[in-house]
Motif scaffolding. Structure first.
Motif, PDB file in Angstrom:
ATOM      1  N   GLY A   1       0.730  -1.300  -0.023  1.00 34.69           N
ATOM      2  CA  GLY A   1      -0.052   0.092   0.114  1.00 34.69           C
ATOM      3  C   GLY A   1       0.950   1.262   0.068  1.00 34.69           C
TER       4      GLY A   1
ATOM      5  N   ASP B   1       0.816   4.173  -2.844  1.00 39.07           N
ATOM      6  CA  ASP B   1       0.408   5.446  -2.569  1.00 39.07           C
ATOM      7  C   ASP B   1       1.798   6.196  -3.006  1.00 39.07           C
ATOM      8  OD1 ASP B   1      -1.553   4.956  -1.379  1.00 39.07           O
ATOM      9  OD2 ASP B   1      -0.825   4.779   0.531  1.00 39.07           O
TER      10      ASP B   1
ATOM     11  N   ARG C   1      -5.111  -0.371  -4.839  1.00 39.08           N
ATOM     12  CA  ARG C   1      -5.334  -0.233  -3.613  1.00 39.08           C
ATOM     13  C   ARG C   1      -6.339  -1.067  -3.329  1.00 39.08           C
ATOM     14  NH1 ARG C   1      -3.347   0.740   1.141  1.00 39.08           N
ATOM     15  NH2 ARG C   1      -2.407   2.643   0.504  1.00 39.08           N
TER      16      ARG C   1
END
Length: 490
Positions: A259, A263, A283
């Motif tokens: 994750g 990002d 995601r």
């Protein structure tokens, strides 16, 4: 990233590499802890300090002189920002009132191969928390500042401690003898995996990495006789064979890392993201896997493989639906220039070009069929008196039978289903047939039926027309293997 991530094996290998890191970290944790304990005890003994003595008042700012590399930051007018908040009346670089902390500081400098990471450590806890000593040997970033115990330091930090602390050069000479050695190569390989961007690792790279980790844990002079390290070796070998049972806690750590990478890699596109944005798919994959295993403590690796496969299949379908919706909206509104070419994780301009080509192909095909198949001769003897097919065509009674056995007699088959729509001719559930045979006696209307199908169905379902091959025949004995037969009856 998205297209690569939706390839199951590569993403699974990426997660397995993180599981391998965590297993190796568990295998060397006790060795690091013993070394740090020995470091503290040796420092106290060397300077004849009572082992029960502790100090918790010397801050890092006061125990370090100004300026100190990897600690002091210059602010306005070249004033040291790090030392600007020191206690009034105290000066940096002082001696510890209990004659402890400045000795530990000097021993850390002697033990470090380069320059300690002073920014992450808290000198008030040097006497009580081993992790604060360990922080001096990790990379000079703020990532480790909030670590409360040695378990909170990641695998990259563990390798940095092995590399930077001189004591391991004596206990692991085979691994650390050269400046560029097995451990530094392992650290670089781990960084490449962690920051791969597409979260994909090949099977070959995974096996090479696991072999390197096993080599570290099998070092004869340090870890070969350590029970924890050898248990980690067993688990790594099981992981390599896909026979390991995965701890969900370890899996979640790998997913959290994934994750973070998602990002960081999509940060530039955040202003473009919304509920239809395809960049949300990576995601969503992470969150879906975490939700699926939330109530479990452990699961077999084969079960994790199955979970990832199911989630990926759902997301691949979702991606295609999003792509189609986005491209259709752009075509409808004519706003292609307002979208960056890769804003939704795929090449919008290429998709628009393909859509336009399909539309033109369908248009040309319809014109071709109208010209070549749009009429029907009243009599083979009077060719010039052909009439439009739509005026004379009568829908026959049609039944179908699906055959997958080459030796099944289609004429004697008991399940003949009546066909009420063109879709029933072309599809088995959601999958199109690749071959369709039209069977009837001479003169029943096979040719007119196929002409009618081409004129009607291709206008809305060009891809299916391209996939389905039509065969008109009366002789079933010549057919060895086929998908679907249409029977015409009057």
């Amino acid at each position: 990233m998205m297209d690569s991530l939706l390839k199951k094996d590569g993403f699974l290998n990426w997660m397995k590499s993180h599981m391998a890191m965590n297993l190796t970290k568990q295998g060397i944790e006790s060795t690091l802890e013993d070394d740090l304990n020995k470091f503290i005890q040796t420092a106290l003994t060397k300077h004849k300090i009572n082992k029960s003595s502790i100090c918790n008042s010397c801050t890092t700012e006061l125990i370090l002189s100004c300026p100190t590399k990897n600690f002091c930051d210059k602010g306005r007018q070249n004033r040291c920002v790090s030392h600007s908040s020191t206690i009034q009346g105290e000066v940096p670089g002082r001696k510890c009132a209990k004659d402890i902390c400045h000795h530990i500081r000097d021993e850390i400098r002697k033990q470090h191969r380069q320059i300690p990471n002073w920014k992450s450590t808290d000198a008030t806890r040097w006497c009580t928390d081993l992790v604060e000593i360990a922080k001096c040997f990790v990379p000079p970033t703020n990532r480790y500042r909030n670590a409360k115990s040695l378990k909170d330091v990641d695998f990259n930090g563990y390798l940095s401690i092995l590399i930077c602390k001189k004591s391991f050069g004596r206990t692991m000479p085979n691994l650390l003898r050269e400046k560029v050695n097995k451990v530094t190569k392992m650290r670089d390989m781990g960084n490449d995996i962690r920051h791969s961007g597409d979260l994909i690792v090949s099977r070959t790279n995974l096996e090479t990495y696991i072999d390197s980790l096993i080599s570290l844990l099998s070092d004869a002079e340090c870890l070969a006789h350590n029970e924890t390290a050898q248990e980690a070796v067993k688990q790594l070998n099981l992981l390599k064979k896909n026979e390991i049972t995965v701890h969900v806690e370890d899996l979640n750590k790998a997913l959290e890392t994934a994750g973070e990478e998602i990002d960081s890699s999509t940060g530039k596109e955040k202003e473009m993201q919304n509920k239809e944005d395809a960049m949300q798919i990576p995601r969503k994959l992470i969150n879906d896997i975490k939700s699926e295993v939330a109530n479990k403590e452990t699961l077999p690796l084969a079960q994790l493989d199955y979970i990832v496969t199911i989630k990926l299949q759902a997301l691949i379908k979702m991606k295609e639906e999003i792509k189609s919706e986005v491209v259709d909206e752009i075509l409808r509104k004519g706003i292609a220039n307002d979208f960056p070419q890769q804003a939704y994780g795929f090449d919008i301009l290429s998709c628009l070009k393909y859509k336009r080509l399909c539309k033109r192909l369908r248009h040309d095909l319809v014109k071709f069929y109208k010209r070549s198949q749009g009429t029907l001769p009243i009599s083979p003897l009077v060719i010039e008196n052909d009439v439009p097919l739509e005026e004379v065509y009568v829908q026959p009674t049609i039944r179908s039978i699906e055959i997958t056995n080459a030796f099944l007699d289609a004429n004697n088959a008991s399940s003949k289903n009546e066909i009420c729509s063109y879709k029933d001719i072309f599809f088995s559930g959601k999958q199109p047939y690749t071959e369709v045979y039209v069977i009837a006696k001479a003169g029943i209307g096979k040719t007119s039926f196929v002409k009618k199908v081409c004129l009607t169905w291709c206008q809305a379902h060009l891809p299916v027309i391209k996939a389905a091959m039509f065969y008109q025949t009366e002789d079933l004995t010549s057919l060895k293997m086929f998908d679907f037969i249409v029977f015409l009856y009057l």
